[in-house]
Design a protein around this motif. Structure first.
Motif, short mmCIF file in Angstrom:
data_model
loop_
_atom_site.label_atom_id
_atom_site.label_comp_id
_atom_site.label_asym_id
_atom_site.label_seq_id
_atom_site.Cartn_x
_atom_site.Cartn_y
_atom_site.Cartn_z
N GLN A 177 0.81 -1.22 0.00
CA GLN A 177 0.00 0.00 0.00
C GLN A 177 0.85 1.27 0.00
O GLN A 177 0.55 2.21 -0.72
CB GLN A 177 -0.92 -0.02 1.22
CG GLN A 177 -1.82 1.19 1.33
CD GLN A 177 -2.82 1.05 2.47
OE1 GLN A 177 -2.95 0.00 3.07
NE2 GLN A 177 -3.54 2.10 2.76
N ASP A 217 -2.07 -4.72 -2.57
CA ASP A 217 -2.79 -4.24 -1.38
C ASP A 217 -2.98 -2.73 -1.46
O ASP A 217 -2.08 -1.97 -1.12
CB ASP A 217 -2.01 -4.63 -0.12
CG ASP A 217 -2.71 -4.19 1.16
OD1 ASP A 217 -3.88 -3.78 1.07
OD2 ASP A 217 -2.09 -4.26 2.23
N GLU A 218 -4.14 -2.29 -1.93
CA GLU A 218 -4.45 -0.86 -2.10
C GLU A 218 -3.26 -0.13 -2.70
O GLU A 218 -2.74 0.83 -2.11
CB GLU A 218 -4.84 -0.25 -0.75
CG GLU A 218 -6.01 -0.97 -0.11
CD GLU A 218 -6.99 -0.03 0.55
OE1 GLU A 218 -7.14 1.10 0.08
OE2 GLU A 218 -7.61 -0.43 1.54
N THR A 277 -2.79 2.10 -4.88
CA THR A 277 -2.87 3.49 -5.31
C THR A 277 -3.40 4.43 -4.22
O THR A 277 -3.65 5.60 -4.49
CB THR A 277 -3.79 3.62 -6.56
OG1 THR A 277 -5.09 3.12 -6.23
CG2 THR A 277 -3.23 2.81 -7.72
N THR A 278 -3.56 3.93 -3.01
CA THR A 278 -4.15 4.74 -1.93
C THR A 278 -3.36 6.01 -1.66
O THR A 278 -3.93 7.08 -1.41
CB THR A 278 -4.26 3.91 -0.63
OG1 THR A 278 -5.12 2.80 -0.88
CG2 THR A 278 -4.83 4.74 0.50
N GLN A 306 -2.95 7.74 -9.90
CA GLN A 306 -3.66 6.48 -9.68
C GLN A 306 -4.01 5.84 -11.02
O GLN A 306 -3.78 4.65 -11.24
CB GLN A 306 -4.95 6.73 -8.90
CG GLN A 306 -4.80 6.76 -7.40
CD GLN A 306 -6.16 6.82 -6.72
OE1 GLN A 306 -7.19 6.53 -7.32
NE2 GLN A 306 -6.16 7.20 -5.46
N LEU A 336 -6.54 -7.83 -6.25
CA LEU A 336 -6.50 -6.42 -5.85
C LEU A 336 -7.35 -6.20 -4.61
O LEU A 336 -8.54 -6.51 -4.58
CB LEU A 336 -7.02 -5.55 -7.00
CG LEU A 336 -7.15 -4.05 -6.74
CD1 LEU A 336 -5.77 -3.43 -6.53
CD2 LEU A 336 -7.86 -3.36 -7.90
N ILE A 337 -6.72 -5.66 -3.58
CA ILE A 337 -7.43 -5.32 -2.34
C ILE A 337 -7.66 -3.82 -2.34
O ILE A 337 -6.70 -3.04 -2.41
CB ILE A 337 -6.59 -5.72 -1.11
CG1 ILE A 337 -6.26 -7.22 -1.15
CG2 ILE A 337 -7.31 -5.36 0.18
CD1 ILE A 337 -5.19 -7.64 -0.18
N THR A 338 -8.90 -3.39 -2.28
CA THR A 338 -9.19 -1.96 -2.33
C THR A 338 -10.56 -1.67 -1.73
O THR A 338 -11.41 -2.55 -1.66
CB THR A 338 -9.15 -1.43 -3.79
OG1 THR A 338 -9.39 -0.02 -3.81
CG2 THR A 338 -10.19 -2.12 -4.65
N HIS A 339 -10.75 -0.43 -1.26
CA HIS A 339 -12.06 0.01 -0.80
C HIS A 339 -12.72 0.90 -1.84
O HIS A 339 -13.83 1.39 -1.65
CB HIS A 339 -11.93 0.78 0.52
CG HIS A 339 -11.13 2.04 0.39
ND1 HIS A 339 -9.77 2.08 0.52
CD2 HIS A 339 -11.51 3.30 0.11
CE1 HIS A 339 -9.34 3.32 0.34
NE2 HIS A 339 -10.38 4.08 0.09
N ASN A 340 -12.02 1.12 -2.97
CA ASN A 340 -12.49 2.04 -4.01
C ASN A 340 -13.25 1.25 -5.08
O ASN A 340 -12.65 0.56 -5.90
CB ASN A 340 -11.29 2.77 -4.62
CG ASN A 340 -11.71 3.90 -5.54
OD1 ASN A 340 -12.70 3.78 -6.27
ND2 ASN A 340 -10.96 5.00 -5.52
#
Length: 219
Positions: free
Chosen positions: A4, A85-86, A88-89, A96, A116-120
């Motif tokens: 990240q 893991d995120e 581009t956070t 990004q 891909l792990i992301t909240h977006n």
């Protein structure tokens, strides 16, 4: 793996070329230092880093360029699966997009799968073929990206999508998910989301909640 925060993932006192070539030699013990350096320079070129930056240190790079180094390290050994893991956070929106486009192109070129792990959810929509929505350490909904985003079935997925602004709809307020996420060490019995779910019934509060097949692999 691509982490990240590239600044904490990279060694601040080692040159970029040393970090990339070191990983390559670790996975190819018979390779000489010269061969590893040549492979590292080639990998740098693939992620858009010119050879004249090879002897620079991480702090001499911008956040986006640091992440390119991190991606080069992750892809340098031709993995079958890349864990991102995120990734581009820590980057601004323009960078990004550039990084994600580059990663997607490299994945296809090298026939590598990416988790891909992301909240977006915007990144999910643009990048992923399938999506698993996780709550309380469990996948609560899974399917093709189109099925999950266009026809969400789990109340948590519906809540996530309802909290995103829609430029085509005039709304005074968004609909946030009520309550707060429970402590991982003290998760509720039954469906982990039932304490925040407007549709929860008695059967949601105890025992295992069965998986429901909705068709086309959407569960």
């Amino acid at each position: 793996m691509v982490f990240q925060d590239p600044m904490t993932a990279l060694n601040p006192v080692k040159k970029i070329i040393t970090q990339i070539s070191g990983v390559i030699r670790l996975h190819h013990p018979g390779m000489t230092r010269k061969e590893a350096k040549e492979a590292a320079l080639k990998m740098m070129g693939r992620v858009g880093i010119t050879p004249d930056r090879a002897n620079d240190y991480p702090h001499q790079f911008s956040g986006g360029m640091q992440q390119r180094v991190d991606i080069a390290i992750g892809l340098s050994c031709d993995p079958e699966l890349l864990l991102a893991d995120e990734p581009t956070t820590a980057l601004d929106v323009t960078i990004q997009s550039q990084v994600l486009d580059m990663m997607t192109a490299l994945m296809r070129e090298r026939n590598t799968a990416m988790l891909l792990i992301t909240h977006n959810l915007g990144i999910v929509a643009e990048t992923c073929d399938h999506v698993g929505v996780v709550y309380g350490g469990e996948i609560v909904e899974y399917g093709t990206t189109r099925d999950v985003l266009m026809s969400p079935a789990h109340p948590y997925t519906i809540g996530l999508l309802g909290a995103i602004p829609d430029i085509n709809t005039d709304k005074d307020r968004l609909r946030p998910i009520e309550g707060i996420m429970p402590e991982p060490s003290d998760l509720p019995a039954g469906c982990k989301f039932h304490t925040r779910c407007p549709y929860a019934g008695g059967e949601c509060m105890q025992g295992e909640v069965p998986t429901v097949e909705l068709g086309n692999g959407h569960i």
